[in-house]
Design a protein around this motif. Sequence first.
Motif, PDB file in Angstrom:
ATOM      1  N   LEU A 187       0.830  -1.197   0.000  1.00 12.52           N
ATOM      2  CA  LEU A 187       0.000   0.000   0.000  1.00 12.52           C
ATOM      3  C   LEU A 187       0.868   1.251   0.000  1.00 12.52           C
ATOM      4  O   LEU A 187       0.578   2.226  -0.707  1.00 12.52           O
ATOM      5  CB  LEU A 187      -0.922  -0.014   1.224  1.00 12.52           C
ATOM      6  CG  LEU A 187      -1.936   1.137   1.352  1.00 12.52           C
ATOM      7  CD1 LEU A 187      -2.874   1.161   0.144  1.00 12.52           C
ATOM      8  CD2 LEU A 187      -2.739   0.991   2.642  1.00 12.52           C
ATOM      9  N   MET A 188       1.939   1.234   0.760  1.00 13.50           N
ATOM     10  CA  MET A 188       2.859   2.379   0.799  1.00 13.50           C
ATOM     11  C   MET A 188       3.451   2.657  -0.574  1.00 13.50           C
ATOM     12  O   MET A 188       3.624   3.821  -0.971  1.00 13.50           O
ATOM     13  CB  MET A 188       3.977   2.117   1.806  1.00 13.50           C
ATOM     14  CG  MET A 188       3.540   2.190   3.259  1.00 13.50           C
ATOM     15  SD  MET A 188       4.876   1.737   4.396  1.00 13.50           S
ATOM     16  CE  MET A 188       6.067   3.051   4.082  1.00 13.50           C
ATOM     17  N   CYS A 189       3.782   1.596  -1.308  1.00 15.34           N
ATOM     18  CA  CYS A 189       4.359   1.770  -2.646  1.00 15.34           C
ATOM     19  C   CYS A 189       3.413   2.525  -3.564  1.00 15.34           C
ATOM     20  O   CYS A 189       3.831   3.294  -4.428  1.00 15.34           O
ATOM     21  CB  CYS A 189       4.707   0.411  -3.254  1.00 15.34           C
ATOM     22  SG  CYS A 189       6.138  -0.386  -2.497  1.00 15.34           S
ATOM     23  N   GLY A 190       2.108   2.310  -3.360  1.00 20.54           N
ATOM     24  CA  GLY A 190       1.110   2.999  -4.179  1.00 20.54           C
ATOM     25  C   GLY A 190       0.743   4.371  -3.666  1.00 20.54           C
ATOM     26  O   GLY A 190      -0.029   5.088  -4.309  1.00 20.54           O
ATOM     27  N   ARG A 191       1.301   4.749  -2.523  1.00 16.81           N
ATOM     28  CA  ARG A 191       0.981   6.051  -1.920  1.00 16.81           C
ATOM     29  C   ARG A 191       2.175   7.003  -1.929  1.00 16.81           C
ATOM     30  O   ARG A 191       2.228   7.936  -1.137  1.00 16.81           O
ATOM     31  CB  ARG A 191       0.517   5.840  -0.478  1.00 16.81           C
ATOM     32  CG  ARG A 191      -0.777   5.052  -0.324  1.00 16.81           C
ATOM     33  CD  ARG A 191      -2.016   5.906  -0.550  1.00 16.81           C
ATOM     34  NE  ARG A 191      -3.235   5.154  -0.316  1.00 16.81           N
ATOM     35  CZ  ARG A 191      -3.808   4.986   0.881  1.00 16.81           C
ATOM     36  NH1 ARG A 191      -3.234   5.520   1.955  1.00 16.81           N
ATOM     37  NH2 ARG A 191      -4.902   4.286   0.998  1.00 16.81           N
ATOM     38  N   GLY A 192       3.153   6.744  -2.790  1.00 14.07           N
ATOM     39  CA  GLY A 192       4.260   7.677  -2.930  1.00 14.07           C
ATOM     40  C   GLY A 192       5.472   7.374  -2.081  1.00 14.07           C
ATOM     41  O   GLY A 192       6.392   8.190  -2.005  1.00 14.07           O
ATOM     42  N   TYR A 193       5.511   6.194  -1.445  1.00 18.58           N
ATOM     43  CA  TYR A 193       6.625   5.852  -0.565  1.00 18.58           C
ATOM     44  C   TYR A 193       7.589   4.849  -1.189  1.00 18.58           C
ATOM     45  O   TYR A 193       8.512   4.390  -0.530  1.00 18.58           O
ATOM     46  CB  TYR A 193       6.086   5.264   0.749  1.00 18.58           C
ATOM     47  CG  TYR A 193       5.451   6.278   1.654  1.00 18.58           C
ATOM     48  CD1 TYR A 193       6.183   6.903   2.663  1.00 18.58           C
ATOM     49  CD2 TYR A 193       4.112   6.618   1.517  1.00 18.58           C
ATOM     50  CE1 TYR A 193       5.603   7.832   3.503  1.00 18.58           C
ATOM     51  CE2 TYR A 193       3.512   7.549   2.347  1.00 18.58           C
ATOM     52  CZ  TYR A 193       4.262   8.152   3.340  1.00 18.58           C
ATOM     53  OH  TYR A 193       3.685   9.083   4.161  1.00 18.58           O
ATOM     54  N   ALA A 194       7.369   4.487  -2.427  1.00 16.51           N
ATOM     55  CA  ALA A 194       8.146   3.414  -3.055  1.00 16.51           C
ATOM     56  C   ALA A 194       9.653   3.630  -2.959  1.00 16.51           C
ATOM     57  O   ALA A 194      10.411   2.695  -2.693  1.00 16.51           O
ATOM     58  CB  ALA A 194       7.730   3.249  -4.514  1.00 16.51           C
ATOM     59  N   ASN A 195      10.112   4.868  -3.155  1.00 16.47           N
ATOM     60  CA  ASN A 195      11.547   5.152  -3.173  1.00 16.47           C
ATOM     61  C   ASN A 195      12.086   5.659  -1.842  1.00 16.47           C
ATOM     62  O   ASN A 195      13.267   5.987  -1.732  1.00 16.47           O
ATOM     63  CB  ASN A 195      11.853   6.171  -4.280  1.00 16.47           C
ATOM     64  CG  ASN A 195      11.563   5.615  -5.663  1.00 16.47           C
ATOM     65  OD1 ASN A 195      11.816   4.450  -5.937  1.00 16.47           O
ATOM     66  ND2 ASN A 195      11.026   6.445  -6.532  1.00 16.47           N
ATOM     67  N   LYS A 196      11.218   5.731  -0.847  1.00 18.12           N
ATOM     68  CA  LYS A 196      11.671   6.118   0.483  1.00 18.12           C
ATOM     69  C   LYS A 196      12.092   4.885   1.277  1.00 18.12           C
ATOM     70  O   LYS A 196      11.702   3.758   0.961  1.00 18.12           O
ATOM     71  CB  LYS A 196      10.561   6.861   1.233  1.00 18.12           C
ATOM     72  CG  LYS A 196      10.276   8.261   0.689  1.00 18.12           C
ATOM     73  CD  LYS A 196       9.226   8.956   1.534  1.00 18.12           C
ATOM     74  CE  LYS A 196       8.982  10.387   1.069  1.00 18.12           C
ATOM     75  NZ  LYS A 196      10.124  11.273   1.360  1.00 18.12           N
ATOM     76  N   ASP A 197      12.887   5.093   2.315  1.00 18.07           N
ATOM     77  CA  ASP A 197      13.316   3.993   3.172  1.00 18.07           C
ATOM     78  C   ASP A 197      12.109   3.348   3.848  1.00 18.07           C
ATOM     79  O   ASP A 197      11.105   4.015   4.121  1.00 18.07           O
ATOM     80  CB  ASP A 197      14.284   4.512   4.232  1.00 18.07           C
ATOM     81  CG  ASP A 197      14.795   3.410   5.144  1.00 18.07           C
ATOM     82  OD1 ASP A 197      15.664   2.638   4.687  1.00 18.07           O
ATOM     83  OD2 ASP A 197      14.314   3.318   6.295  1.00 18.07           O
ATOM     84  N   PHE A 198      12.215   2.057   4.122  1.00 17.85           N
ATOM     85  CA  PHE A 198      11.080   1.334   4.693  1.00 17.85           C
ATOM     86  C   PHE A 198      10.663   1.846   6.073  1.00 17.85           C
ATOM     87  O   PHE A 198       9.523   1.639   6.502  1.00 17.85           O
ATOM     88  CB  PHE A 198      11.386  -0.167   4.751  1.00 17.85           C
ATOM     89  CG  PHE A 198      12.248  -0.603   5.897  1.00 17.85           C
ATOM     90  CD1 PHE A 198      11.690  -1.256   6.983  1.00 17.85           C
ATOM     91  CD2 PHE A 198      13.614  -0.364   5.890  1.00 17.85           C
ATOM     92  CE1 PHE A 198      12.480  -1.666   8.053  1.00 17.85           C
ATOM     93  CE2 PHE A 198      14.409  -0.763   6.944  1.00 17.85           C
ATOM     94  CZ  PHE A 198      13.843  -1.418   8.034  1.00 17.85           C
ATOM     95  N   SER A 199      11.554   2.562   6.762  1.00 17.91           N
ATOM     96  CA  SER A 199      11.194   3.135   8.060  1.00 17.91           C
ATOM     97  C   SER A 199      10.212   4.293   7.916  1.00 17.91           C
ATOM     98  O   SER A 199       9.647   4.756   8.920  1.00 17.91           O
ATOM     99  CB  SER A 199      12.449   3.609   8.808  1.00 17.91           C
ATOM    100  OG  SER A 199      13.110   4.640   8.094  1.00 17.91           O
TER     101      SER A 199
END
Length: 329
Positions: free
Chosen positions: A305-317
């Motif tokens: 869900l995070m990948c689809g909300r703009g977090y794909a390239n951010k660190d998993f934390s």
Amino acid sequence: MAALFKGTRSLLQRCSHKQVDLTMVCRTMASKTPVGFIGLGNMGTPMAQNLLKSGYPVIATDLFPESGKELQDLGAQILDSPADVADKADRIVTMLPSSPNVIEAYTGPHGILKKIKKGTLLIDSSTIDPSVAKEMAVASEKMGAVYMDAPVSGGVGAASLAKLTFMVGGVEQEFNAAKELLGCMGANVVYCGQVGTGQAAKICNNMLLAIGMIGTAETMNLGIRLGLDPALLTQILNMSSGRCWSSDSYNPVPGVMEGVPSANNYLGGFGTTLMAKDLGLAQSTATSTKTAIPLGSLAHQIYRLMCGRGYANKDFSSVFQFLREEEVQ
């Protein structure tokens, strides 16, 4: 010099008499011969740099040529393809994002196995499906090469400091030869068993890491909502039974800890996309072995869900930030 050659011939004669594998002997003796390295991303570049620091000539390649410039400036030779690397090195480390990347790098039209030398030691430090590791081992063996899976734990920071943990699967007799190289890049090199067991250990580790990070992020969010200072709450957690790596070494709350992605807008580190990929591997292997992983499955859903909300390239934390935004909505 003559004495050295005489001693070498004597050693080889003794080994031949005792039917010892001469490939293994020669590989051990040629400790500073060139090492191939394929995959120069956030992890691969510092790993290859540590091989250079240890005195190994490095011959490397990456799908994106610009990725090799930093390493080239340090003295590495950068070539066009994995096949070209295999043509010049009989020990090769691969560090790639996913199973398809590994399959392409080994068996593709310009892959390692197109120009592999017999007796070459192949060490794959990517995190991939254990079944793919086994397939690559079979394909390598057909070409007279030895394949070992050796995924890592520790992240970019540990890669830079040569403090990674390697989980190694493969022929036990080749472990010492692999450890010689891996020890230049990590603090812990652990033999896990046959090919694929290194990947199994890594998948289990990352599933627990993801679950722990989500739990830490939830805990910190709750404490902040209750009026606690996040630095104080972190201090209490780290001296209590709630302490974990995500709280004491990789805290997800901005401003609590220096030198981690949360202190840099969640840039660098281990990407959310990669965590989602690893959790997908855990999900598929759990399904194939009929193993229940309810928290692992939930973590997989959250990171997808995070990948689809703009977090794909951010660190998993960045799951901390994601959860706070979900609260606002």
